[in-house]
Design a protein around this motif. Structure first.
Motif, PDB file in Angstrom:
ATOM      1  N   GLN A 186      -3.638  -2.189  -1.129  1.00 30.59           N
ATOM      2  CA  GLN A 186      -2.570  -2.128  -0.134  1.00 30.59           C
ATOM      3  C   GLN A 186      -3.065  -1.458   1.144  1.00 30.59           C
ATOM      4  OE1 GLN A 186       1.242  -0.581  -1.562  1.00 30.59           O
ATOM      5  NE2 GLN A 186       0.637  -1.106  -3.647  1.00 30.59           N
ATOM      6  N   LEU A 187      -3.760  -0.351   0.966  1.00 30.21           N
ATOM      7  CA  LEU A 187      -4.263   0.383   2.122  1.00 30.21           C
ATOM      8  C   LEU A 187      -5.286  -0.444   2.893  1.00 30.21           C
ATOM      9  CD1 LEU A 187      -4.240   3.007   3.738  1.00 30.21           C
ATOM     10  CD2 LEU A 187      -6.011   3.893   2.190  1.00 30.21           C
ATOM     11  N   GLU A 188      -6.134  -1.161   2.164  1.00 28.61           N
ATOM     12  CA  GLU A 188      -7.130  -2.003   2.824  1.00 28.61           C
ATOM     13  C   GLU A 188      -6.456  -3.092   3.644  1.00 28.61           C
ATOM     14  OE1 GLU A 188     -10.984  -4.880   1.817  1.00 28.61           O
ATOM     15  OE2 GLU A 188      -9.840  -3.968   0.193  1.00 28.61           O
ATOM     16  N   PHE A 189      -5.402  -3.710   3.073  1.00 28.79           N
ATOM     17  CA  PHE A 189      -4.698  -4.736   3.841  1.00 28.79           C
ATOM     18  C   PHE A 189      -4.096  -4.152   5.106  1.00 28.79           C
ATOM     19  CE2 PHE A 189      -0.731  -6.707   5.118  1.00 28.79           C
ATOM     20  CZ  PHE A 189      -1.176  -7.984   5.418  1.00 28.79           C
ATOM     21  N   LEU A 190      -3.458  -2.994   4.991  1.00 24.36           N
ATOM     22  CA  LEU A 190      -2.841  -2.372   6.167  1.00 24.36           C
ATOM     23  C   LEU A 190      -3.879  -2.086   7.250  1.00 24.36           C
ATOM     24  CD1 LEU A 190      -0.299   0.083   4.504  1.00 24.36           C
ATOM     25  CD2 LEU A 190       0.236  -1.958   5.840  1.00 24.36           C
TER      26      LEU A 190
ATOM     27  N   ASP B  26      -0.918   7.961   5.601  1.00 22.17           N
ATOM     28  CA  ASP B  26      -1.540   9.039   6.383  1.00 22.17           C
ATOM     29  C   ASP B  26      -2.985   8.714   6.717  1.00 22.17           C
ATOM     30  OD1 ASP B  26       0.809  10.459   6.266  1.00 22.17           O
ATOM     31  OD2 ASP B  26       0.222  11.607   4.498  1.00 22.17           O
ATOM     32  N   LYS B  27      -3.577   7.795   5.949  1.00 23.09           N
ATOM     33  CA  LYS B  27      -4.972   7.419   6.193  1.00 23.09           C
ATOM     34  C   LYS B  27      -5.115   6.360   7.279  1.00 23.09           C
ATOM     35  CE  LYS B  27      -6.459   8.493   1.453  1.00 23.09           C
ATOM     36  NZ  LYS B  27      -7.079   7.957   0.216  1.00 23.09           N
TER      37      LYS B  27
END
Length: 461
Positions: free
Chosen positions: A304-308, A335-336
């Motif tokens: 999910q974070l990678e997609f964002l 936050d990242k």
């Protein structure tokens, strides 16, 4: 029927009886609205309209949607088998959704057969006191397999995407491109879909039927309808004819009526933060990015974070402004993410009918409801599909020159997202003109009115 279900059904009797009095035209209608919130919404709108016309209506929904539905004044019966929860919380479900394959039939059965059993029992309990049942495409075979217990009930199929066999295009439920050069290939794919469903579910369905003293059946759509009703069942596909024409080989009982969408919400009060963002960039094009609840089901936290990060960089590479919805991505650690004045991260659910008039384009998963809503407001669209009917909807966007070619969500990266957004912006005038034309035409389709008229005609037949 469980004590809890009996209590809910008693609530239907009492609450709506008091509201409507003793009108002789009043009928009791059950709608098993199984699936995600997007799947529930059109049937909730339909239920409200039917209730306004004096009918007694209740929805069968998963537990997590009961409170939301009841808040609108519609009673509910809980139906278990919440597939989103099963796919995101059980070890087998997580394995299946991360690496689905035709070679994992055993795994698929371990996940899906208990779900089907809960749908069967939930529909059976919910339909007990109904005069009429509305079948969504998600559970039409399961529903048809159990309502034979109540032989006097009437029914209609209301499908959010085309579910009736045709030689003119491939089954949306299989995903992929919406057109084939050969009609025989389309017909073959419909047969494959039916064979797959029968192979997966037939034995368990017949076990469930035996438990309520019903004879074995073959899980075949047309044969089941003929066996139960002794005539064709009317269907209404709530999909726009401007996205795909009504197939010429459908029977006169199969209608393509247009979508059922939320009414415009002029009373909604947004947060100060989002209003400030919209005011700041009111003279710029703003892209909405939202992928619904499937994101947290199909992707782990890191994915999910990678997609964002990828979508944020792709938007930045094109010097665009965007509102990125984090609804459905609760696991991601935002936050990242790099702070960016050009991007607003939306953490609350906002009605699309309020937000989309303030947008210039959309990037979404390609659910039928979101697809139609984005076009209703004339918005060029890029679809990043997960599966089911979403690739079909994305392909219809591309074929009709309403946006770029869809990119499967698992194949997205910074490069192809950057290129697709560049396409969206460079060809914006063409996409926008086409989307506005379709949007204006869609407003005259009146899917809700057509569905109500079809239901009431069947009730009077």
């Amino acid at each position: 029927m469980s004590i809890a279900t009996a209590t809910r059904m008693e609530s239907v009797d009492i609450d709506q009886e008091n509201v409507h009095g003793n009108s002789t035209s009043r009928k009791r209608i059950f709608i098993p609205a199984i699936g995600s919130l997007g799947d529930v919404k059109p049937f909730l709108i339909l239920a409200q309209e039917l209730k306004n016309r004096g009918h007694i209506v209740w929805l069968g929904v998963h537990k997590r949607f009961e409170e939301k539905v009841k808040a609108t004044g519609i009673d509910t019966v809980e139906i278990g088998g919440d597939m989103e929860i099963s796919l995101s919380t059980t070890p087998d479900g997580i394995e299946l959704q991360r690496s689905a394959s035709v070679f994992k039939l055993g795994l698929a059965k371990r996940v899906l057969l208990p779900i089907i059993e809960e749908w069967f029992n939930g529909i059976l309990a919910g339909v007990k006191d109904a005069d009429f049942i509305v079948f969504p495409c998600s559970c039409v075979l399961v529903g048809l397999s159990c309502i034979e217990k109540y032989p006097n009930i009437k029914a209609i199929g209301i499908y959010t995407f085309p579910c009736v066999r045709t030689a003119e295009f491939t089954p949306p439920a299989l995903g992929g491109q919406s057109e084939s050069m050969f009609s025989w290939m389309n017909s073959l794919k419909w047969k494959m879909l039916e064979y797959g469903a029968s192979s997966m579910y037939n034995d368990r369905i017949n076990q469930l039927r035996a438990s309520i003293d019903l004879a074995p059946i073959k899980l075949n759509y047309d044969q089941m309808i003929e066996s139960i009703f002794h005539k064709p069942m009317k269907t209404a596909t709530i999909y726009s004819k401007y996205l795909i024409p009504r197939p010429s080989d459908w029977s006169e009982n199969d209608h393509l009526v247009g979508p059922i969408l939320e009414e415009e919400n002029h009373d909604f009060q947004p947060s100060i933060d989002i209003q400030m963002f919209l005011d700041k960039w009111e003279n710029e094009k703003i892209i909405y990015v939202g992928l619904g609840s499937m994101m947290s089901i199909m992707f782990g936290r890191d994915d999910q974070l990678e997609f964002l990060k990828n979508i944020q960089q792709a938007i930045g590479n094109n010097n665009c402004k965007a509102i990125i919805s984090l609804v459905g991505l609760q696991q991601a650690n935002i936050d990242k993410l790099t702070s960016d004045e050009n991007i607003f991260f939306l953490k609350e659910i906002i009605p699309h009918c309020w937000l989309f008039p303030n947008m210039s384009a959309t990037i979404h998963h390609g659910g039928a409801g979101t697809t139609h809503t984005s076009l209703r407001y004339g918005l060029p669209t890029l679809v990043l599909p997960f599966g089911a009917d979403q690739p079909f909807n994305g392909d219809r966007i591309f074929v009709n020159k309403l946006g770029p070619r869809p990119i499967p969500i698992r194949k997205t990266n910074v490069k192809n997202l950057t290129n697709a957004i560049s396409d969206l912006m460079q060809n914006y005038s063409m996409y926008q003109a086409n989307a506005k034309t379709i949007g204006e035409s869609m407003r005259d389709e009146d899917g809700l009115g057509h569905c109500v008229r079809l239901i009431e005609a069947e009730l009077m037949a």
